[in-house]
Design an enzyme around this catalytic site. Structure first.
Site, mmCIF file in Angstrom:
data_model
loop_
_atom_site.group_PDB
_atom_site.id
_atom_site.type_symbol
_atom_site.label_atom_id
_atom_site.label_comp_id
_atom_site.label_asym_id
_atom_site.label_seq_id
_atom_site.Cartn_x
_atom_site.Cartn_y
_atom_site.Cartn_z
ATOM 1 N N GLU A 176 35.040 51.656 18.684
ATOM 2 C CA GLU A 176 34.919 53.060 19.089
ATOM 3 C C GLU A 176 35.806 53.332 20.306
ATOM 4 O OE1 GLU A 176 33.595 55.758 18.018
ATOM 5 O OE2 GLU A 176 32.339 55.065 16.371
ATOM 6 N N CYS A 205 28.184 54.070 16.092
ATOM 7 C CA CYS A 205 28.919 55.329 16.018
ATOM 8 C C CYS A 205 27.969 56.513 16.134
ATOM 9 C CB CYS A 205 29.685 55.398 14.694
ATOM 10 S SG CYS A 205 30.512 56.987 14.418
#
Length: 603
Positions: free
Chosen positions: A275, A202
């Site tokens: 994601e 991330c």
């Protein structure tokens, strides 16, 4: 035909005549016409990355494909363009607040598991940075005068991602003891490492997106509505936090076993996929230019995909493969040949002849390129002027092919050897998957055509057959055979750039008129130039110096695909047409098939 082989090193007889190692060897790749940029590495090639590179960097490189897919999601593209609808951004901020709270909690759990004071301090600093990020989100919320989090419900993609993070931080990882059974500090440290393995993607992805967006800000002359978001993730502070997270992951994983490092790699990959899911779950209701197939209506449109083969789809040029087969299977100088077989040159004579042909081709090719270049760069692209110049190159290519045929170097190759070589031919990473997705999607109603200078279409068909891609339409030259042995003659069909563009036009002319054609051409060299320009969308993969040099001199512009799509998305938001049209003089560049996949098909 491009000569892409070097015969300086000795070639030894191989089992089944050819080995995968030989076919993927880069020693052939010294083309005067094309130099491909390596695509995102596959799992097998990551091992070749410098051993001094840490786990975090290796993982980012290995899963670069996922970062590309994330970059090309409709939400991210619209955000980069600045015309993302406010209600979509509000929804995203609300989801991100949920996520960041879990992210901060995961850092807290990781800090409890770390047994090193420096590691604890680093994790604490990173957690504080997340809390500052939450403050930024809150300031955005306050500007709108409403509580977005209370007004929005958390979606399933956000829940799935946060559950994954918190489960990992709690030690709930496959093959790892439960949280209440971590008896030793070392076992707890492993959980901290696993947690960082799930969180690092991330940080690195947002740092990457921030820099990608920052590079495009000047397109908007300071009016970008999401400038504050971009400035945060492109800032030195956030970039430093991303590096700090990666350094911490490297530090915590130093003492882990190979099996434990594999667990971190799986967690990293899973986080990257989550994601993509997170971005894809944002409700983008506005028209978007990605994926290309989103606005495709099979009832009204016909998607026509065209691709070159050598060094567009492959790692090694087919001429190198055919040369290798010829030399490896040729008789030695002192061997007698059966009377009932075609007479062949010895392996030594073949090696020398191939070398002479290659050198002659290279020298004359460079002379031809210089002769077709205009003395000065033209101000405006004119297709006909470029075509006249390419006609001279086409004549050269045909003469080079005639020399190859007259030399006899292609005589005596066994059809089965060619098929086996094709089946073992290494294709560019992501190429096979892309075509599989296209042809297996019956609702897409796409036509795929491969246009190639390759001397032997059977080699191409065999290369794609290993990926179960029998539906592709192959347009190339063909060997002639007598009882499965090549005669040395070629059935000439596609020898030159002019032949290619004529085949391209013939295919389109033979289509029925009941639908509108949307054409995409993917190529890597000057031989593809006319087709690239004729197509509605021309995509250049790799970095052929001769292609760029010639095309630029004739007024052709090269635009990296993602910035080009951001510009088109911005124009789409301003009411301009989002349709694509050929002969614009603009070609889009990519470094990998992952970008092509993301643009045309999406995630």
């Amino acid at each position: 035909m491009r000569f892409l082989f070097s015969l300086k090193a000795p070639i030894k007889p191989l089992p089944h005549y050819l080995s995968t190692r030989l076919l993927s060897s880069s020693r052939f790749n010294n083309s005067p016409t094309s130099m491909a940029i390596p695509p995102p590495p596959s799992a097998k090639s990551v091992a070749a990355v410098d051993s001094e590179v840490g786990l975090a960097k290796r993982s980012w490189i290995k899963f670069r494909r996922e970062s590309v897919l994330a970059l090309y999601t409709p939400f991210v593209l619209c955000l980069a363009s600045g015309n993302l609808r406010v209600e979509t951004f509000r929804h995203y901020i609300a989801q991100d607040v949920y996520f960041l709270r879990a992210f901060a909690q995961a850092y807290e759990l990781a800090e409890e598991c770390a047994d090193d004071d420096d590691a604890k301090i680093s994790i604490s600093e990173l957690r504080k940075a997340v809390l500052e990020e939450l403050k930024m989100h809150n300031s955005i919320v306050q500007e709108w005068g409403s509580d977005l989090v209370k007004e929005s419900s958390v979606n399933s993609a956000t829940v799935k991602y946060t559950d994954f993070l918190l489960a990992t931080a709690s030690g709930k990882v496959e093959g790892v003891k439960g949280p209440g059974k971590l008896a030793t500090p070392f076992e707890k440290t492993k959980v901290a490492a696993y947690t960082l393995g799930a969180m690092t993607p991330c940080m690195r992805l947002y740092a990457y997106l921030g820099k990608e967006f920052e590079a495009l800000l000047d397109l908007h002359e300071g009016r970008h509505p999401y400038r504050k978001w971009i400035e945060n993730y492109s800032s030195e502070g956030f970039q430093a936090s991303a590096v700090q997270t990666e350094d911490l992951l490297d530090k915590l994983s130093v003492s882990l076993t190979g099996e434990e490092l594999d667990i971190i790699e799986k967690l990293y990959h899973q986080a990257m996929k989550l994601e993509i899911d997170f971005f894809s779950a944002q409700p983008v209701v506005q028209p978007t230019v990605v994926p290309l197939t989103k606005e495709h209506n099979p009832a009204e449109d016909r998607l026509m995909l065209f691709s070159d083969f050598d060094l567009t789809c492959t790692v090694v040029d087919s001429s190198a493969i055919l040369a290798e087969i010829a030399i490896v299977t040729a008789p030695k100088s002192d061997q007698s040949q059966p009377e009932n077989q075609l007479a062949r040159m010895s392996s030594a004579d073949l090696r020398n002849t191939w070398g002479l042909l290659s050198r002659q081709y290279t020298e004359e090719y460079e002379q031809c390129i210089e002769s077709i270049m205009p003395p000065e760069k033209v101000d405006k692209f004119k297709y006909e002027d470029l075509r006249k110049a390419i006609e001279q190159l086409s004549d050269f290519e045909k003469r080079a092919n005639d020399r190859v045929i007259e030399s006899g170097v292609l005589k005596g190759l066994n059809h089965e050897d060619i098929k086996r070589a094709g089946e073992r031919l290494i294709l560019q990473d992501g190429c096979t998957t892309f075509f599989q997705k296209v042809v297996k999607n019956v609702n897409l109603n796409a036509n795929v055509h491969v246009l190639s200078y390759c001397w032997c279409g059977d080699l191409i068909r065999s290369a794609f057959s290993s990926g179960d891609l029998l539906e592709l339409n192959i347009h190339s030259n063909e060997f002639t055979f007598i009882e499965s042995i090549s005669t040395g003659e070629i059935d000439k069909k596609v020898e030159s750039p002019i032949d290619k563009v004529q085949a391209f036009k013939n295919i389109l002319n033979n289509c029925s008129n009941d639908r509108r054609n949307l054409t995409v051409y993917i190529g890597d060299s000057i031989g593809d130039l006319l087709c690239l320009l004729e197509a509605d969308i021309g995509i250049v993969i790799g970095s052929s110096s001769s292609l760029r040099r010639v095309a630029s001199q004739f007024g052709v512009s090269f635009v990296p695909l993602f910035p080009g799509l951001v510009k088109k998305q911005k124009e789409c938001g301003e009411g301009e047409s989002s349709s694509w049209k050929g002969l614009s003089g603009i070609l889009y560049t990519v470094s990998s098939w992952a970008e092509i996949h993301a643009f045309i098909l999406g995630c």
